[in-house]
Motif scaffolding. Structure first.
Motif, PDB file in Angstrom:
ATOM      1  N   ARG A   1       0.734  -1.400   0.106  1.00 33.14           N
ATOM      2  CA  ARG A   1       0.219   0.011   0.065  1.00 33.14           C
ATOM      3  C   ARG A   1       0.785   1.300   0.205  1.00 33.14           C
ATOM      4  N   GLU A   2       1.829   1.110   0.831  1.00 32.91           N
ATOM      5  CA  GLU A   2       2.713   2.348   0.903  1.00 32.91           C
ATOM      6  C   GLU A   2       3.467   2.671  -0.493  1.00 32.91           C
ATOM      7  N   ARG A   3       3.865   1.443  -1.312  1.00 37.16           N
ATOM      8  CA  ARG A   3       4.589   1.608  -2.730  1.00 37.16           C
ATOM      9  C   ARG A   3       3.504   2.391  -3.585  1.00 37.16           C
ATOM     10  N   ALA A   4       2.365   1.818  -3.419  1.00 37.53           N
ATOM     11  CA  ALA A   4       1.260   2.403  -4.463  1.00 37.53           C
ATOM     12  C   ALA A   4       0.967   3.793  -4.027  1.00 37.53           C
ATOM     13  N   LEU A   5       0.825   4.067  -2.738  1.00 35.19           N
ATOM     14  CA  LEU A   5       0.675   5.651  -2.501  1.00 35.19           C
ATOM     15  C   LEU A   5       1.886   6.420  -3.085  1.00 35.19           C
ATOM     16  N   ARG A   6       3.151   5.976  -2.804  1.00 40.61           N
ATOM     17  CA  ARG A   6       4.285   6.624  -3.301  1.00 40.61           C
ATOM     18  C   ARG A   6       4.248   6.871  -4.750  1.00 40.61           C
ATOM     19  N   GLU A   7       3.868   5.741  -5.283  1.00 45.03           N
ATOM     20  CA  GLU A   7       3.958   5.876  -7.034  1.00 45.03           C
ATOM     21  C   GLU A   7       2.887   6.595  -7.636  1.00 45.03           C
ATOM     22  N   ARG A   8       1.774   6.730  -6.621  1.00 40.51           N
ATOM     23  CA  ARG A   8       0.653   7.825  -7.288  1.00 40.51           C
ATOM     24  C   ARG A   8       1.101   9.348  -6.988  1.00 40.51           C
TER      25      ARG A   8
ATOM     26  N   ALA B   1      10.318   8.280  -6.014  1.00 34.41           N
ATOM     27  CA  ALA B   1      10.969   7.132  -6.577  1.00 34.41           C
ATOM     28  C   ALA B   1      10.731   6.007  -5.438  1.00 34.41           C
ATOM     29  N   VAL B   2      10.309   4.949  -6.025  1.00 31.55           N
ATOM     30  CA  VAL B   2      10.329   3.663  -4.965  1.00 31.55           C
ATOM     31  C   VAL B   2      10.557   2.577  -5.824  1.00 31.55           C
ATOM     32  N   GLU B   3      11.034   1.590  -5.205  1.00 30.80           N
ATOM     33  CA  GLU B   3      11.281   0.277  -5.912  1.00 30.80           C
ATOM     34  C   GLU B   3      10.735  -1.026  -5.202  1.00 30.80           C
ATOM     35  N   ARG B   4      10.115  -1.970  -5.804  1.00 35.40           N
ATOM     36  CA  ARG B   4       9.656  -3.094  -5.032  1.00 35.40           C
ATOM     37  C   ARG B   4      10.662  -4.322  -5.071  1.00 35.40           C
ATOM     38  N   LEU B   5      11.099  -4.793  -3.874  1.00 31.33           N
ATOM     39  CA  LEU B   5      12.132  -5.728  -3.920  1.00 31.33           C
ATOM     40  C   LEU B   5      11.665  -7.063  -3.140  1.00 31.33           C
TER      41      LEU B   5
ATOM     42  N   ARG C   1      10.206 -10.785   4.159  1.00 33.88           N
ATOM     43  CA  ARG C   1       9.213 -11.229   2.916  1.00 33.88           C
ATOM     44  C   ARG C   1       9.350 -10.090   1.521  1.00 33.88           C
ATOM     45  N   LEU C   2       9.316  -8.854   2.073  1.00 35.02           N
ATOM     46  CA  LEU C   2       9.444  -7.850   1.084  1.00 35.02           C
ATOM     47  C   LEU C   2      10.042  -6.637   1.468  1.00 35.02           C
ATOM     48  N   ALA C   3      10.464  -5.738   0.503  1.00 36.84           N
ATOM     49  CA  ALA C   3      11.187  -4.691   0.750  1.00 36.84           C
ATOM     50  C   ALA C   3      10.700  -3.624  -0.134  1.00 36.84           C
ATOM     51  N   LEU C   4      11.023  -2.139   0.500  1.00 40.16           N
ATOM     52  CA  LEU C   4      10.704  -1.230  -0.753  1.00 40.16           C
ATOM     53  C   LEU C   4      11.904  -0.222  -0.591  1.00 40.16           C
ATOM     54  N   ALA C   5      12.659   0.072  -1.644  1.00 39.39           N
ATOM     55  CA  ALA C   5      13.737   0.713  -1.776  1.00 39.39           C
ATOM     56  C   ALA C   5      13.278   2.145  -1.991  1.00 39.39           C
ATOM     57  N   LEU C   6      13.910   3.058  -1.218  1.00 46.19           N
ATOM     58  CA  LEU C   6      13.702   4.592  -1.338  1.00 46.19           C
ATOM     59  C   LEU C   6      14.924   5.220  -1.698  1.00 46.19           C
ATOM     60  N   PRO C   7      15.247   5.483  -2.911  1.00 43.50           N
ATOM     61  CA  PRO C   7      16.622   5.705  -3.284  1.00 43.50           C
ATOM     62  C   PRO C   7      17.022   7.134  -3.113  1.00 43.50           C
ATOM     63  N   ASP C   8      16.010   7.860  -2.632  1.00 37.95           N
ATOM     64  CA  ASP C   8      16.087   9.314  -2.459  1.00 37.95           C
ATOM     65  C   ASP C   8      16.085   9.957  -0.940  1.00 37.95           C
ATOM     66  N   ASP C   9      15.963   8.811   0.046  1.00 39.66           N
ATOM     67  CA  ASP C   9      15.955   9.229   1.425  1.00 39.66           C
ATOM     68  C   ASP C   9      17.263   8.903   2.105  1.00 39.66           C
ATOM     69  N   HIS C  10      18.077   9.718   2.636  1.00 37.46           N
ATOM     70  CA  HIS C  10      19.283   9.845   2.825  1.00 37.46           C
ATOM     71  C   HIS C  10      19.481  10.107   4.237  1.00 37.46           C
ATOM     72  N   ALA C  11      20.586  10.568   4.975  1.00 37.78           N
ATOM     73  CA  ALA C  11      20.813  10.741   6.378  1.00 37.78           C
ATOM     74  C   ALA C  11      22.176  11.585   6.438  1.00 37.78           C
ATOM     75  N   VAL C  12      22.194  12.451   7.638  1.00 37.72           N
ATOM     76  CA  VAL C  12      23.284  13.270   8.275  1.00 37.72           C
ATOM     77  C   VAL C  12      23.487  12.774   9.739  1.00 37.72           C
ATOM     78  N   GLU C  13      24.538  13.372  10.279  1.00 35.77           N
ATOM     79  CA  GLU C  13      24.641  13.064  11.817  1.00 35.77           C
ATOM     80  C   GLU C  13      24.602  14.217  12.646  1.00 35.77           C
ATOM     81  N   PRO C  14      23.299  14.174  13.214  1.00 33.48           N
ATOM     82  CA  PRO C  14      23.056  15.536  14.116  1.00 33.48           C
ATOM     83  C   PRO C  14      24.011  16.246  14.861  1.00 33.48           C
ATOM     84  N   ALA C  15      24.580  15.569  15.510  1.00 35.13           N
ATOM     85  CA  ALA C  15      25.646  15.992  16.491  1.00 35.13           C
ATOM     86  C   ALA C  15      26.963  16.828  15.659  1.00 35.13           C
ATOM     87  N   ARG C  16      27.123  16.197  14.482  1.00 34.22           N
ATOM     88  CA  ARG C  16      28.133  17.146  13.727  1.00 34.22           C
ATOM     89  C   ARG C  16      27.336  17.988  13.307  1.00 34.22           C
TER      90      ARG C  16
END
Ligand code: FAD
Ligand code: GLY
Length: 362
Positions: free
Chosen positions: A114-121, A125-129, A146-161
């Motif tokens: 459901r989350e994949r369908a919502l994001r595609e609509r 960018a999402v990819e079903r794995l 069982r299943l995964a969704l790749a979210l290639p545009d969600d990244h991270a930084v380090e807040p203390a830095r």
């Protein structure tokens, strides 16, 4: 507040990432700025945060304007990190690592679909794995996945830095920094404009509907070094953020408990249990720290940024809830615009709550 402050164009109350970034940008526009924090800078939600830049994972169909705003801030992040590094020589730990949303069983797989369908609509960018493909990308994932969704545009930084770099940028730019300086009444501040960036405590300084939402989390370390996982892993009950050097952040609970920041056995147990079901190797890690932070929540989960509808002297920069690290670049610009005579048109101005709010005690 007993410290004698210089007169300033702008006094910023609260030195988390929002207050510091806004102060830096305001100073770059030529304003004299002081920042006051009742504790150490960053000691509120900012240092407690995971640092995910996750507009896609956090997308909600009911919050379209917020999604657009989050995506725009994510787009600005690489340049923001590069500018901070250029000005300060400090690296904020920006990692374009992408994220995986994981499903352990059939119910969770249906949810992920459901989350994949919502994001595609929504055009995201999402990819079903299948589980096997997710394990090819992250070999330490549980075989039962069982299943995964790749979210290639969600990244991270380090807040203390990030806090350290913002402090250095402010200091080099000539922002006056006052840690351990409580503001009890903004009327006592000698400044033309006052930016209230006091996070979950903002409601004690004026009429704004901000409440604390507690999040418990753990900092973990792999004594054998990096490699357990590379992507941000998100799963029912939490998420794991690798720092790329053998350190991991495991978060976070969502609890409505006022200003309580106690770490509980149940909170820690549930985080570890859920994480171990997707990544069993997590139980080999050492615990560096267990802690809790307070997200500044609002009735519509969106930030409150702009001049107060009643008192023109006040600019609000608060209510960033689950996305204050993500929104740091865009909020800083909006606040600087506001302080230099602009009134940027956006959906997160304080007047949307004008009829419903009164000051709340911290
Ligand atoms: P804060 O960092 O809380 O700063 C407010 C400051 O104001 C504090 O330092 C406080 O001491 C000071 N202050 C308060 N009252 C006064 C006063 N009267 N006088 C002087 N100083 C005062 N966001 C993301 O984008 N990505 C994430 O992955 C993420 N993960 C999170 C995980 C957890 C567990 C938590 C709790 C939050 C997370 N967040 C995340 C949200 C993010 O941390 C916040 O939205 C953001 O830090 C808010 O920043 P701030 O500067 O507004 O508030
Ligand atoms: N954005 C992650 C959290 O608030 O826990």
């Amino acid at each position: 507040m007993s410290t004698q402050l210089p007169h300033a164009d702008v006094a910023v109350v609260g030195g988390g990432v929002i207050g510091l970034a806004a102060a830096w940008r305001a100073r770059q526009r030529g304003l004299e700025v002081v920042v006051l924090d009742r504790a150490d800078f960053g000691a509120g939600a900012s240092r407690a945060a995971a640092g995910m830049l996750a507009p896609v994972a956090e997308a909600d169909a009911q919050e379209r304007a917020l999604l657009v705003h989050n995506l725009e801030s994510a787009r600005r992040w690489p340049a923001f990190a590069a500018e901070l590094a250029d000005v300060t020589g400090l690296d904020v730990g920006y990692r374009a690592c992408g994220s995986l949303l994981l499903a352990r069983d059939r119910d969770e797989a249906e949810h992920v679909e459901r989350e994949r369908a919502l994001r595609e609509r929504m055009g995201l960018a999402v990819e079903r794995l299948l589980g096997s493909e997710a394990r090819r990308r992250e070999p330490a994932l549980a075989p039962s996945l069982r299943l995964a969704l790749a979210l290639p545009d969600d990244h991270a930084v380090e807040p203390a830095r990030l806090v350290a770099a913002l402090l250095e940028a402010c200091s080099r730019a000539g922002v006056h920094l006052y840690p351990h300086s409580v503001v009890e009444d903004i009327a006592t501040l000698d400044a033309e404009r006052i930016v209230i960036a006091a996070g979950a405590w903002s409601g004690s300084l004026g009429a704004v509907p901000v409440r604390p939402v507690k999040g418990q989390a753990l900092r973990l370390r792999d004594p054998s070094g990096p490699g357990l996982c590379d992507h941000v892993l998100r799963f029912e009950g939490g998420y794991l953020v690798p720092r790329g050097d053998g350190r991991y952040y495991l978060g976070a609970t969502m609890e409505e408990r006022g200003f309580d920041t106690a770490v509980t056995a149940l909170g820690v147990y549930e985080l570890l249990r859920d994480a171990a079901e997707v990544l069993p190797g997590i139980l080999e890690l050492e615990i560096d720290e267990a802690f809790a932070g307070l997200r500044p929540g609002t009735p519509d989960n969106a930030p409150i940024v702009g001049t107060d509808p009643v008192d023109e002297r006040i600019v609000w920069a608060t209510g960033h809830f689950r996305n204050g690290i993500l929104l740091c670049p865009i909020t800083a610009e909006l606040v600087a615009d506001e302080l230099t005579g602009g009134r940027p048109d956006h959906a997160f101005r304080p007047e949307r709550f004008a009829a419903t709010t009164e000051a709340t005690p911290a």
